[in-house]
Design an enzyme around this catalytic site. Structure first.
Site, short mmCIF file in Angstrom:
data_model
loop_
_atom_site.label_atom_id
_atom_site.label_comp_id
_atom_site.label_asym_id
_atom_site.label_seq_id
_atom_site.Cartn_x
_atom_site.Cartn_y
_atom_site.Cartn_z
N LYS A 1 0.83 -1.21 0.00
CA LYS A 1 0.00 0.00 0.00
C LYS A 1 0.86 1.27 0.00
CE LYS A 1 -1.56 0.89 4.05
NZ LYS A 1 -0.61 1.98 4.43
N THR A 2 1.84 1.30 0.89
CA THR A 2 2.69 2.49 1.01
C THR A 2 3.47 2.73 -0.28
OG1 THR A 2 2.91 2.14 3.39
CG2 THR A 2 4.52 3.59 2.34
N ASP B 1 -3.75 8.25 3.28
CA ASP B 1 -3.32 6.91 3.68
C ASP B 1 -4.27 6.37 4.77
OD1 ASP B 1 -1.77 4.63 3.85
OD2 ASP B 1 -0.28 5.52 5.17
N GLU B 2 -4.41 5.05 4.85
CA GLU B 2 -5.22 4.39 5.90
C GLU B 2 -6.62 5.00 5.99
OE1 GLU B 2 -4.20 1.74 7.15
OE2 GLU B 2 -2.04 1.77 7.49
N GLN C 1 -9.63 -4.13 7.15
CA GLN C 1 -8.83 -3.83 8.34
C GLN C 1 -9.36 -2.61 9.09
OE1 GLN C 1 -4.44 -4.59 8.04
NE2 GLN C 1 -4.85 -4.65 5.85
N ARG D 1 -1.16 -11.04 10.17
CA ARG D 1 0.13 -10.63 10.76
C ARG D 1 1.18 -11.72 10.57
NH1 ARG D 1 -0.47 -6.37 9.66
NH2 ARG D 1 -2.40 -7.12 8.78
#
Length: 697
Positions: free
Chosen positions: A48-49, A239-240, A270, A652
């Site tokens: 994503k980043t 972002d997010e 998420q 995770r």
């Protein structure tokens, strides 16, 4: 007649990025998308980043001035790292680009234009302690005495005001949902909020939430200011986005109202922070708020083996409200399937995890690469004890260790005191919970109490209520604890001794309640079983205190209920207290030796683990009522958020995943209870996991 003159960018060395070589097809499509509203659904571990960084670089490379780009992130560190990586990709000066958190951007705008709201550019930003102090000042000015009634303290009111601002919901609606015990105080709280706003204005100060609320109000009420920023920020990247709250989404919309060039990146699967105000509808309804928005899905996962991703895809499939996607792996398969492990009880669950951790260490898996994730902090009680017994170092990344939390130590102080009436630390901690008692009062009360324990000393603090200034000789008693043995003597109860002491009028009622509670938990000086004592203390004294003093009262009450459950295994109070002391001392001795190079297992709530990854992950207490939590079983929306939380826990793990659940559970007052495996486990096809049958040698 005015003339428009356009400044051209200075020529610079051109370096063309080979985007196709640097990005996969899904990332590339999002990065090179045409202007307009863009929603990028980026699955866990999908880069994503990287996608955001290359989008910024693509805009710059295509002639967009850095000053026309706004990058909104949830930490300033994330923004700095992204901009540094952009600078490494292109030889351009991107210093004019605005990047940072919503609040830091709001602060910059208010410093420039806050005068339109009546604030000077030198306004003070209060931290949480300053905010609490100012609210306490406002409470006092309003003539409210929190010591006479259980009125919410400054910290709690700050949280209430913050929720109202960030969710943009009416005060009464918020109280009814999150703080129902304060509903009778609704009008007083609303009045205090108004007084607090006026006070901030008068002293030219803002709290953290004002940096958004005041900025948005400025944009809505002052068109010339709004037009300035809409013209400046031609491209807004977020972002997010799944973690944004209502006011943050409105802030974005206000800036992008005309050009609509807003790219939001996130993962609806998420979205797990509704409890702190995040609004899941922001990402779900983005295509509704921005008709014609292009939607891109990035589903190629670089983190986990295919076996774990298959479980993750199955785990989230039952959610109705979602953008459906299918994570696929770039890594090769693993011979090891995720394990589903049924254990007898919480103690056996802890033993299994501890043993498996040691085996993994023997297999050269670093302890730092192992995480145990749980839904609630108290789920790790037995595990902390077991790891301490076996000498396995661990760190709590979800806050302080369970037995070191303030509310646990507060209630334990009552138990410590009746077990040892000469425990000065426990006495002072206990009495300072009462209204009107601070350090000085606690010192005076302790001296009075200490004198009452000395058979040769007069009873301090007000004398005998019937006029006797000292105890009769037969009151000397003889129990090992130094208080009184049951029998014929007159002053053989806690209440008789405590009520003979002098306290101020505003404390008297609470002092009487304390005295009678001590009588209840240790009648005649003989302590009840620890579990019964904890339950009595919470119900009689501590519950009201917790409501007024803690913003997360319900979570703390849950912890205390589980402390009572944990204490059921101890019939003797001294054995219970010894266990608490031993684990605290073991942890304290280990802590100074733990450096950045020291290995330790990570114990964390799933919420705190978001964004992290580990070689091996254990997800524990997967039973209905624990994960998902009991409170979430009431509505579909709540269950779906719990399922998203389960999905976050699974994703995770890179290489190994263990999903464990105890078949039995201790319950305060009810004995052993059978546990149903979490409904989330039942939604995973059996062929995707391996059942482990645990036996004893």
């Amino acid at each position: 007649m005015s003339r428009r003159y356009t400044l051209q960018r200075a020529p610079s060395a051109t370096i063309s990025i080979d985007y196709a070589a640097e990005l996969n097809e899904q990332q590339l499509a999002a990065v090179k998308a045409s202007p307009g509203p863009l929603l990028v659904i980026a699955g866990a571990g999908s880069g994503k980043t990287r996608t955001l960084i290359y989008r910024v670089a693509y805009l710059l490379e295509n002639g967009v001035d850095p000053r026309n780009i706004l990058l909104l992130t949830f930490t300033n560190k994330a923004a700095r790292q992204m901009l540094d990586r952009v600078a490494n990709l292109l030889p351009v000066d991107a210093s004019g680009l605005w990047g940072g958190t919503f609040h830091s951007i709001g602060n910059r705008m208010l410093r420039r234009h806050g005068s339109v709201l009546g604030y000077s550019s030198g306004f003070t930003i209060m931290d949480r302690e300053d905010q609490k102090d100012l609210i306490d000042t406002v409470i006092a000015a309003a003539g409210i005495n929190p010591k006479e009634i259980r009125f919410p303290k400054g910290d709690v009111l700050a949280d209430i005001f913050s929720f109202v601002v960030n969710t943009e919901r009416p005060m009464e609606e918020l109280l009814a949902e999150k703080f129902p015990y304060f509903l009778p105080l609704l009008e007083q709280i609303k009045d205090l909020q108004s007084r607090y706003e006026r006070k901030k204005k008068a002293i030219n100060a803002m709290d953290f939430d004002d940096l958004l609320e005041k900025t948005l109000r400025m944009l809505k009420e002052h068109e010339h200011v709004a037009a300035t920023y809409r013209r400046q920020f031609q491209f807004v990247l977020v972002d997010e986005y799944q973690d944004t709250n209502k006011i943050q989404a409105d802030f974005i919309d206000a800036l992008a109202a005309e050009h609509k060039n807003v790219m939001v990146v996130g993962d609806d699967a998420q979205s797990i922070y509704s409890w702190r105000g995040a609004n899941f509808k922001n990402i779900l309804e983005f295509p509704v708020r921005y008709p014609g928005a292009q939607i891109f899905k990035i589903e190629l996962n670089y983190r986990s083996v295919p076996e774990i991703l298959s479980v993750a895809n199955a785990a989230i499939a039952s959610n109705v409200q979602q953008f459906r996607k299918q994570l696929s792996a770039t890594r090769d398969g693993n011979a090891f399937k995720p394990a589903v492990v049924a254990l007898q009880d919480g103690s056996e669950q802890a033993q299994f995890i501890a043993q498996r951790i040691l085996e993994l260490r023997d297999e050269n898996v670093n302890l730092n690469e192992i995480a145990v994730l749980y839904r609630a902090h108290y789920h790790a009680i037995e595990l902390q004890l077991e790891l301490s017994r076996r000498g396995i170092p661990y760190q709590i990344t979800s806050g302080v260790r369970f037995f070191e939390q303030a509310h646990i130590k507060d209630v334990a102080a009552f138990v410590r005191f009746v077990a040892n009436p000469r425990d000065e630390v426990a006495f002072k901690r206990m009495v300072k919970l009462l209204p009107g008692i601070g350090n000085k009062s606690a010192d005076n009360l302790w001296r009075s109490w200490e004198n009452s324990l000395d058979p040769s000393a007069a009873l301090a603090g007000g004398g005998d209520p019937e006029g006797e200034d000292s105890r009769r000789p037969d009151d000397a008693g003889g129990t090992p604890a130094g208080i009184i043995a049951p029998g014929h003597n007159r002053r053989n109860s806690w209440s008789e001794r405590l009520l003979a002491m002098t306290v101020n009028a505003k404390t008297r009622k609470a002092w009487e309640q304390l005295a009678h509670t001590l009588d209840e938990i240790a009648p005649g000086g003989q302590p009840n079983p620890p579990s019964e004592m904890i339950t009595s203390v919470v119900e009689a004294v501590y519950d009201d205190y917790a409501k007024a003093n803690f913003t997360n009262y319900e979570l703390r009450r849950e912890d205390l209920n589980q402390l009572a459950v944990f204490a059921r295994q101890f019939k003797d109070v001294h054995e219970f207290l010894s266990q608490l002391a031993l684990i605290s001392n073991v942890d304290a001795e280990a802590a100074p030796n733990q450096t950045a190079d020291t290995e330790s297992v990570n114990l964390s709530s799933v919420h705190q683990a978001k964004g992290l990854e580990y070689h091996t992950v254990f997800v524990i207490w997967l039973t209905d009522g624990m994960f998902p939590s009991t409170r979430s079983l009431e509505t579909r929306d709540a269950i779906e958020e719990e399922r998203r939380l389960f999905y976050v826990a699974i994703t995770r793990a890179r290489d190994e995943l263990y999903l464990t659940y105890p078949l039995m559970r201790l319950n305060a007052g009810y004995g052993d209870m059978f546990q149903r495996p979490s409904r989330f486990l039942k939604e995973i096809p059996s062929e995707l996991v391996e059942d482990w049958q645990v036996g004893r040698a």
